[in-house]
Enzyme design. Sequence first.
Site, PDB file in Angstrom:
ATOM      1  N   SER A   1       9.182   5.065  16.962  1.00  0.00           N
ATOM      2  CA  SER A   1       7.873   4.700  17.373  1.00  0.00           C
ATOM      3  C   SER A   1       8.135   4.209  18.775  1.00  0.00           C
ATOM      4  O   SER A   1       8.542   2.920  19.116  1.00  0.00           O
ATOM      5  CB  SER A   1       7.140   3.657  16.516  1.00  0.00           C
ATOM      6  OG  SER A   1       7.155   4.338  15.091  1.00  0.00           O
ATOM      7  N   LEU A   2       7.721   4.948  19.747  1.00  0.00           N
ATOM      8  CA  LEU A   2       7.831   4.547  21.118  1.00  0.00           C
ATOM      9  C   LEU A   2       6.798   4.126  21.923  1.00  0.00           C
ATOM     10  O   LEU A   2       6.676   2.847  22.187  1.00  0.00           O
ATOM     11  CB  LEU A   2       8.093   6.065  21.766  1.00  0.00           C
ATOM     12  CG  LEU A   2       9.194   5.775  22.977  1.00  0.00           C
ATOM     13  CD1 LEU A   2      10.418   5.082  22.872  1.00  0.00           C
ATOM     14  CD2 LEU A   2       9.690   7.258  23.590  1.00  0.00           C
ATOM     15  N   HIS A   3       5.668   4.546  21.854  1.00  0.00           N
ATOM     16  CA  HIS A   3       4.120   4.162  22.179  1.00  0.00           C
ATOM     17  C   HIS A   3       4.215   3.663  23.751  1.00  0.00           C
ATOM     18  O   HIS A   3       3.063   3.605  24.144  1.00  0.00           O
ATOM     19  CB  HIS A   3       3.706   2.747  21.521  1.00  0.00           C
ATOM     20  CG  HIS A   3       3.659   2.965  19.785  1.00  0.00           C
ATOM     21  ND1 HIS A   3       3.205   4.240  19.327  1.00  0.00           N
ATOM     22  CD2 HIS A   3       4.428   2.360  18.899  1.00  0.00           C
ATOM     23  CE1 HIS A   3       3.508   4.082  18.193  1.00  0.00           C
ATOM     24  NE2 HIS A   3       4.000   2.945  17.677  1.00  0.00           N
TER      25      HIS A   3
ATOM     26  N   CYS B   1       3.971  -5.732  15.936  1.00  0.00           N
ATOM     27  CA  CYS B   1       3.400  -4.836  16.851  1.00  0.00           C
ATOM     28  C   CYS B   1       1.882  -5.157  16.923  1.00  0.00           C
ATOM     29  O   CYS B   1       1.477  -5.331  15.825  1.00  0.00           O
ATOM     30  CB  CYS B   1       3.590  -3.333  16.524  1.00  0.00           C
ATOM     31  SG  CYS B   1       5.227  -2.914  16.457  1.00  0.00           S
TER      32      CYS B   1
ATOM     33  N   CYS C   1      -1.014  -3.161  15.106  1.00  0.00           N
ATOM     34  CA  CYS C   1      -0.560  -2.588  13.715  1.00  0.00           C
ATOM     35  C   CYS C   1      -0.951  -3.626  12.789  1.00  0.00           C
ATOM     36  O   CYS C   1      -0.749  -5.023  12.833  1.00  0.00           O
ATOM     37  CB  CYS C   1       0.916  -2.660  13.663  1.00  0.00           C
ATOM     38  SG  CYS C   1       1.487  -2.196  11.670  1.00  0.00           S
TER      39      CYS C   1
ATOM     40  N   ASN D   1      -5.310   4.120  15.352  1.00  0.00           N
ATOM     41  CA  ASN D   1      -6.426   3.527  14.073  1.00  0.00           C
ATOM     42  C   ASN D   1      -6.592   2.164  14.462  1.00  0.00           C
ATOM     43  O   ASN D   1      -6.051   1.082  14.707  1.00  0.00           O
ATOM     44  CB  ASN D   1      -5.493   3.477  12.617  1.00  0.00           C
ATOM     45  CG  ASN D   1      -5.940   4.757  11.881  1.00  0.00           C
ATOM     46  OD1 ASN D   1      -7.163   4.885  11.560  1.00  0.00           O
ATOM     47  ND2 ASN D   1      -4.936   5.098  11.417  1.00  0.00           N
TER      48      ASN D   1
ATOM     49  N   CYS E   1       5.676  -7.228   7.970  1.00  0.00           N
ATOM     50  CA  CYS E   1       6.532  -6.935   8.783  1.00  0.00           C
ATOM     51  C   CYS E   1       6.812  -7.963   9.886  1.00  0.00           C
ATOM     52  O   CYS E   1       5.758  -8.646  10.114  1.00  0.00           O
ATOM     53  CB  CYS E   1       6.138  -5.492   9.522  1.00  0.00           C
ATOM     54  SG  CYS E   1       7.254  -4.839  10.753  1.00  0.00           S
TER      55      CYS E   1
ATOM     56  N   CYS F   1       3.254   8.381   1.825  1.00  0.00           N
ATOM     57  CA  CYS F   1       3.520   7.417   2.910  1.00  0.00           C
ATOM     58  C   CYS F   1       3.948   6.155   2.374  1.00  0.00           C
ATOM     59  O   CYS F   1       2.999   5.528   1.686  1.00  0.00           O
ATOM     60  CB  CYS F   1       2.485   7.310   3.971  1.00  0.00           C
ATOM     61  SG  CYS F   1       2.722   6.177   5.144  1.00  0.00           S
TER      62      CYS F   1
ATOM     63  N   SER G   1      10.971   6.202   9.457  1.00  0.00           N
ATOM     64  CA  SER G   1      10.025   5.898  10.983  1.00  0.00           C
ATOM     65  C   SER G   1      10.744   4.431  11.374  1.00  0.00           C
ATOM     66  O   SER G   1      10.602   3.421  10.606  1.00  0.00           O
ATOM     67  CB  SER G   1       8.640   5.937  10.805  1.00  0.00           C
ATOM     68  OG  SER G   1       8.092   5.456  11.997  1.00  0.00           O
TER      69      SER G   1
ATOM     70  N   CYS H   1      -1.634   2.085   8.158  1.00  0.00           N
ATOM     71  CA  CYS H   1      -0.885   1.288   7.985  1.00  0.00           C
ATOM     72  C   CYS H   1      -1.246  -0.320   7.550  1.00  0.00           C
ATOM     73  O   CYS H   1      -1.632  -0.889   8.610  1.00  0.00           O
ATOM     74  CB  CYS H   1       0.595   1.190   8.858  1.00  0.00           C
ATOM     75  SG  CYS H   1       1.544   0.006   8.707  1.00  0.00           S
TER      76      CYS H   1
ATOM     77  N   GLY I   1       6.024  -2.219   6.742  1.00  0.00           N
ATOM     78  CA  GLY I   1       7.365  -2.638   7.107  1.00  0.00           C
ATOM     79  C   GLY I   1       8.020  -1.772   8.034  1.00  0.00           C
ATOM     80  O   GLY I   1       7.813  -0.493   7.960  1.00  0.00           O
ATOM     81  N   GLU I   2       9.336  -2.490   8.080  1.00  0.00           N
ATOM     82  CA  GLU I   2      10.212  -1.735   9.060  1.00  0.00           C
ATOM     83  C   GLU I   2      11.522  -1.182   8.022  1.00  0.00           C
ATOM     84  O   GLU I   2      12.306  -1.985   7.697  1.00  0.00           O
ATOM     85  CB  GLU I   2      10.423  -2.687  10.126  1.00  0.00           C
ATOM     86  CG  GLU I   2      12.152  -2.264  10.958  1.00  0.00           C
ATOM     87  CD  GLU I   2      11.774  -0.634  11.606  1.00  0.00           C
ATOM     88  OE1 GLU I   2      10.842  -0.474  12.179  1.00  0.00           O
ATOM     89  OE2 GLU I   2      13.042   0.055  11.489  1.00  0.00           O
TER      90      GLU I   2
ATOM     91  N   GLU J   1       0.553  -1.191   0.022  1.00  0.00           N
ATOM     92  CA  GLU J   1      -0.051  -0.054  -0.068  1.00  0.00           C
ATOM     93  C   GLU J   1       0.893   1.437  -0.126  1.00  0.00           C
ATOM     94  O   GLU J   1       1.958   1.420   0.503  1.00  0.00           O
ATOM     95  CB  GLU J   1      -0.819  -0.168   1.290  1.00  0.00           C
ATOM     96  CG  GLU J   1      -1.742  -1.026   1.459  1.00  0.00           C
ATOM     97  CD  GLU J   1      -2.376  -0.870   2.850  1.00  0.00           C
ATOM     98  OE1 GLU J   1      -3.041  -2.075   3.002  1.00  0.00           O
ATOM     99  OE2 GLU J   1      -1.947   0.093   3.638  1.00  0.00           O
TER     100      GLU J   1
HETATM  101  N1  SAH Z   1       7.914   0.085  11.038  1.00  0.00           N
HETATM  102  C1  SAH Z   1       8.200   1.405  11.239  1.00  0.00           C
HETATM  103  C2  SAH Z   1       7.346   2.304  10.054  1.00  0.00           C
HETATM  104  C3  SAH Z   1       6.082   1.825   9.678  1.00  0.00           C
HETATM  105  S1  SAH Z   1       4.792   1.920  10.966  1.00  0.00           S
HETATM  106  C4  SAH Z   1       7.663   1.865  12.636  1.00  0.00           C
HETATM  107  O1  SAH Z   1       7.132   1.208  13.218  1.00  0.00           O
HETATM  108  O2  SAH Z   1       7.938   2.925  12.899  1.00  0.00           O
HETATM  109  C5  SAH Z   1       4.580   3.746  10.866  1.00  0.00           C
HETATM  110  C6  SAH Z   1       3.860   4.248  12.207  1.00  0.00           C
HETATM  111  O3  SAH Z   1       2.612   3.886  12.201  1.00  0.00           O
HETATM  112  C7  SAH Z   1       4.407   3.806  13.379  1.00  0.00           C
HETATM  113  O4  SAH Z   1       4.953   4.904  14.279  1.00  0.00           O
HETATM  114  C8  SAH Z   1       3.469   2.676  13.920  1.00  0.00           C
HETATM  115  O5  SAH Z   1       3.768   2.492  15.260  1.00  0.00           O
HETATM  116  C9  SAH Z   1       2.162   3.199  13.709  1.00  0.00           C
HETATM  117  N2  SAH Z   1       1.070   2.574  13.449  1.00  0.00           N
HETATM  118  C10 SAH Z   1       0.902   1.368  13.213  1.00  0.00           C
HETATM  119  N3  SAH Z   1      -0.463   0.880  13.182  1.00  0.00           N
HETATM  120  C11 SAH Z   1      -0.933   1.689  14.043  1.00  0.00           C
HETATM  121  C12 SAH Z   1      -2.560   1.954  14.439  1.00  0.00           C
HETATM  122  N4  SAH Z   1      -3.279   0.976  14.396  1.00  0.00           N
HETATM  123  N5  SAH Z   1      -2.803   3.396  15.119  1.00  0.00           N
HETATM  124  C13 SAH Z   1      -1.956   4.108  15.105  1.00  0.00           C
HETATM  125  N6  SAH Z   1      -0.577   4.269  14.635  1.00  0.00           N
HETATM  126  C14 SAH Z   1      -0.126   3.034  14.056  1.00  0.00           C
HETATM  127 FE1  SF4 Z   2       6.040  -3.458  11.788  1.00  0.00          FE
HETATM  128 FE2  SF4 Z   2       5.930  -0.733  12.183  1.00  0.00          FE
HETATM  129 FE3  SF4 Z   2       3.759  -2.037  12.084  1.00  0.00          FE
HETATM  130 FE4  SF4 Z   2       5.508  -2.551  14.300  1.00  0.00          FE
HETATM  131  S1  SF4 Z   2       4.179  -0.598  13.603  1.00  0.00           S
HETATM  132  S2  SF4 Z   2       4.480  -4.169  12.842  1.00  0.00           S
HETATM  133  S3  SF4 Z   2       7.215  -1.966  13.316  1.00  0.00           S
HETATM  134  S4  SF4 Z   2       5.047  -1.931  10.373  1.00  0.00           S
END
Ligand code: SAH
Ligand code: SF4
Length: 349
Positions: free
Chosen positions: A219-221, A118, A121, A295, A114, A107, A196, A338, A164-165, A94
């Site tokens: 991405s800390l969270h 997470c 995600c 999301n 990935c 984006c 990111s 994502c 992806g990462e 995508e």
């Molecule tokens: N893998 C990398 C980049 C792709 S994800 C990373 O994790 O940073 C891009 C961003 O979208 C990251 O900050 C991720 O934590 C966030 N993300 C993924 N799923 C999400 C969701 N359901 N709601 C909000 N942010 C989300």
């Molecule tokens: Fe992969 Fe980023 Fe999604 Fe985590 S948030 S699963 S690192 S794409």
Amino acid sequence: MTAMNNLLDMTAGSLRNKLLAWGEPGYRARQIWRAVYQQQVGSFQAATSLPDSLRKRLMAEFSLGNLTPVTDLRSADGRTTKALFRLPDGKKIETVLMSYRKRRTACISTQVGCALGCQFCATGQMGFERNLTVGEIVAQALWASRLLRTEGLTLTNIVLMGMGEPFHNYANSLAALDRLSDAEGMAMGARRITVSTAGLTPAIQRFAHAGRRERLAVSLHAATDELRSSLTPVNRRYPLAPLLAACREYTELTGRRLSFEWALIDGVNDSKEQAQALCELLAGMLCHVNLIPLNPTADYSAAPTSRESAACFKAQLDAAGIPATVRVRRGLDIRAGCGQLRSQRAKAQ
Ligand code: SAH
Ligand code: SF4
């Protein structure tokens, strides 16, 4: 059947060598490069600066990108467009284009799926399939840029925040960014590009020491290891203390402000205690926190933090002198989060 060579996978040098091998003058390589990355022609046929015979040969031997659109959706307000593409091996990725008042941001995905898993995600929920090639990453930016051109607009920013990462596909992701920044090509300034990462500590160090000029987002969270490991399993391998040390080192080495991403999840990571722990982790660092209400995705049942609670969380950071912004979620009606469009289609089939 082997897939055709993708011209977007070639460096300027390899393209030149190819043309020389065909008996063409070397300057043709530069003409092709300009047609592809500056004029951004949609096909070799449209590259009218080239002789017809050369266009035919290019068409016979190369594809100009290998993304086949499966669907593209535009949000109700018209400001977010999301495309699902099929790759030559049938896998799908995508790309999202978001328009703001002054910026137009693509984006872009760097992998199919990935490996980092997470919980919240949609991409993590599908697992890892493969890395994208340089050309497959570059093609997504070209798609966004061409689409904007049809409206007389230009692409201003790129974020590697799709599927992806990027640091798990380090070489291809960064080679793609070099291609997009190439002054002879799209000439996208490195400062308008953001990478990111979920927090791969050694890759952050590598990126900082390599003198890369793109912006970096981590991405800390979560601000405690226990909570972060439950949301982002990669935290078990790269826990907070060394991760934050690498982040500080990055800001000190580069003098650049680092962004932290924080998906606000109701009742999970939006407490006063988490905000307090975050303030302690980031005290005195050159950084900015992006607070993004979660999301919703299929396999994670938690809800986004309410607007009021998001404002409280931000106020706590403000009081500690840590710059933070609550981001508006974009394109919810078209599942622009994502990995979400692909997951939805997979379920429907
Ligand atoms: N893998 C990398 C980049 C792709 S994800 C990373 O994790 O940073 C891009 C961003 O979208 C990251 O900050 C991720 O934590 C966030 N993300 C993924 N799923 C999400 C969701 N359901 N709601 C909000 N942010 C989300
Ligand atoms: Fe992969 Fe980023 Fe999604 Fe985590 S948030 S699963 S690192 S794409």
